[in-house]
Write a protein that holds these residues in place. Structure first.
Motif, PDB file in Angstrom:
ATOM      1  N   GLY A  40       0.877  -1.169   0.000  1.00  0.00           N
ATOM      2  CA  GLY A  40       0.000   0.000   0.000  1.00  0.00           C
ATOM      3  C   GLY A  40       0.912   1.215   0.000  1.00  0.00           C
ATOM      4  N   SER A  41       0.401   2.341   0.392  1.00  0.00           N
ATOM      5  CA  SER A  41       1.242   3.543   0.422  1.00  0.00           C
ATOM      6  C   SER A  41       2.230   3.469   1.590  1.00  0.00           C
ATOM      7  N   GLU A  70      -1.597   1.833  -4.414  1.00  0.00           N
ATOM      8  CA  GLU A  70      -2.694   2.674  -3.933  1.00  0.00           C
ATOM      9  C   GLU A  70      -3.574   1.945  -2.930  1.00  0.00           C
ATOM     10  N   GLY A  71      -3.467   0.596  -2.878  1.00  0.00           N
ATOM     11  CA  GLY A  71      -4.269  -0.136  -1.904  1.00  0.00           C
ATOM     12  C   GLY A  71      -4.745  -1.490  -2.397  1.00  0.00           C
ATOM     13  N   SER A  72      -5.805  -1.982  -1.778  1.00  0.00           N
ATOM     14  CA  SER A  72      -6.269  -3.361  -1.955  1.00  0.00           C
ATOM     15  C   SER A  72      -6.607  -3.727  -3.393  1.00  0.00           C
ATOM     16  N   GLY A 137     -11.435   7.992  -0.199  1.00  0.00           N
ATOM     17  CA  GLY A 137     -10.185   7.258  -0.409  1.00  0.00           C
ATOM     18  C   GLY A 137      -9.748   7.300  -1.861  1.00  0.00           C
ATOM     19  N   SER A 141      -7.995   1.842  -3.740  1.00  0.00           N
ATOM     20  CA  SER A 141      -7.888   1.536  -2.308  1.00  0.00           C
ATOM     21  C   SER A 141      -9.095   0.747  -1.816  1.00  0.00           C
ATOM     22  N   THR A 143     -10.512   1.374   1.004  1.00  0.00           N
ATOM     23  CA  THR A 143     -11.405   2.365   1.616  1.00  0.00           C
ATOM     24  C   THR A 143     -12.452   2.826   0.620  1.00  0.00           C
ATOM     25  N   GLY A 167      -6.434  10.557  -1.498  1.00  0.00           N
ATOM     26  CA  GLY A 167      -5.649   9.778  -0.556  1.00  0.00           C
ATOM     27  C   GLY A 167      -5.800  10.296   0.865  1.00  0.00           C
TER      28      GLY A 167
END
Length: 430
Positions: A40-41, A70-72, A137, A141, A143, A167
């Motif tokens: 992730g970040s 950037e995420g999942s 988010g 991501s 989120t 972000g």
């Protein structure tokens, strides 16, 4: 005797080596000790956890590469594209089995934090965010994925509100500057951003009144309570009980990652996450609960049965190599059983052959005593003395053969006396 032993043992040993070589052709080679982890970040908790794994894995001689994302959602794609071996993914992003992805573990709770401007009113229901500017988010991501589901179920869309994909860092700053009304953030309670926003009197956190209802609706989520003063008793943060909705952080992997690497990776994961934390008890995490995904075979074995017998005795890589070579033990034991069965009779024969050789010398001397001259008797006497030295000083006879040994010594003394008597008779006659 030695020649006979070698004549028997060398072909057997060559046969064992040949069987090892042939069988080894059917065994997978040891895996390359490398892992690539999508995190992730750098400011997020996934990256922080990955750094801990990396330190522990490198102590076990595994090269670890971390990929910042950037995420999942991006992490899932990296697994599908085979650009990552293991990835951090927020629970609930994948709702059904994927052929190219397997579940490794839940590792900790990840509460959903909804912060909003303190405009002298309290928000208790998400529907009250209609018409507001909301950051959900960044693209890619977890989120954003979760926030979109929840907002849609509450009838909040771009048609009646302003929804931004920003972000965490940018969202926090815009919220503090009053440029947005609310922000969603899925992260651990010890996140720096969470602590800063909870301490700020101009920012409120939404205590979700219907947290249990959301938990029932979304099977991958649970209702948690952050009690007053939990994060800082002196500053009384938070200043009231907060009802939170929480998902969990998952570790996913490609199915083709070698079992040895998965297992040693999970050992480090357990070491990091088995301790008690704010929302979990000791050994609650990591676990295999609350997932619809296919569970990795090695993960299921490890979390169900724990360390193997070999792992409890040897360092991991030694235990792993022994386990990989267990197929070689089948032909080895097959060959060694008859070999060991024949060793004891061979050993018995070798011990008796020494005693028989000495008896053969004594017998030869005994047959010549009656017709021997005085000079020949002196020569026989010297041979007996040398033989006595060899038997007593140069040869070690096992205790199990002491009966034959002492019989030999008695007979040796008997021959010595016989030689002495014969010598005396010859001297008298002269």
């Amino acid at each position: 005797m030695k020649y006979t032993f070698l004549k028997v043992s060398i072909p057997v040993l060559l046969l064992i080596i040949t069987m090892f070589v042939i069988t080894s052709e059917f065994i997978q080679p040891a895996p390359e000790k490398k892992l690539t982890i999508a995190t992730g970040s750098k400011s997020g908790n996934y990256y922080k956890m990955a750094q801990e794994y990396k330190t522990l894995l490198e102590q076990n001689k595994i090269e670890v590469t971390l990929i910042n994302t950037e995420g999942s959602v991006e992490n899932i794609q990296l697994l599908k594209d085979k650009k990552a071996d293991i990835a951090f993914v927020q629970n609930g992003i994948l709702t059904s089995e994927e052929k190219n992805i397997e579940f490794l573990a839940n590792i900790y709770y990840e509460p959903l934090w909804i912060f909003y401007k303190n405009d002298n009113y309290t928000i208790e229901y998400l529907i009250q965010l209609i018409s507001k500017k909301i950051s959900i988010g960044s693209q890619g991501s977890g989120t954003k994925d979760l926030a979109t589901k929840i907002l849609n179920d509450n009838g909040i869309t771009n048609e009646n509100s302003t929804i931004l994909t920003l972000g965490t860092k940018e969202s926090k700053q815009m919220l503090l500057d009053g440029k947005i009304d609310a922000m969603f953030m899925v992260t651990s309670h010890d996140s720096i951003a969470v602590k800063e926003l909870l301490e700020n009197p101009n920012i409120n956190v939404l205590s979700i009144k219907r947290a249990k209802a959301y938990g029932q609706k979304y099977g991958f989520m649970e209702a948690l309570t952050l009690h007053e003063g939990t994060l800082d008793l002196y500053k009384n943060i938070p200043d009231e009980n907060i009802n939170l909705l929480s998902t969990s952080a998952n570790l996913l992997a490609r199915p083709d990652v070698p079992a040895e690497l998965i297992r040693i990776f999970l050992k480090q994961v357990k070491q990091v996450h088995q301790k008690e934390s704010l929302f979990s008890t000791e050994n609650q995490f990591p676990n295999l609960l609350n997932t619809n995904l296919k569970i990795n075979k090695e993960a299921k074995q490890y979390f169900t049965k724990g360390d193997t017998w070999l792992e409890s005795i040897f360092p991991y890589w030694i235990a792993s190599n022994i386990d990989r070579l267990k197929l070689l033990l089948i032909p080895l034991l097959t060959l060694l059983f008859p070999l060991f069965k024949g060793v004891f009779p061979l050993y018995q024969w070798s011990m008796r052959s020494k005693i028989f050789r000495w008896y053969k010398i004594l017998n030869s001397i005994d047959k010549q005593i009656n017709t021997a001259t005085f000079e020949e008797l002196e020569k026989f006497n010297e041979e007996i003395k040398e033989l006595n030295v060899e038997i007593q000083e140069e040869t070690k006879v096992p205790l199990s053969y002491m009966g034959e040994y002492y019989d030999l010594m008695v007979h040796l003394e008997l021959i010595q006396n016989k030689i002495k008597t014969k010598s005396n008779q010859i001297q008298i006659n002269y």
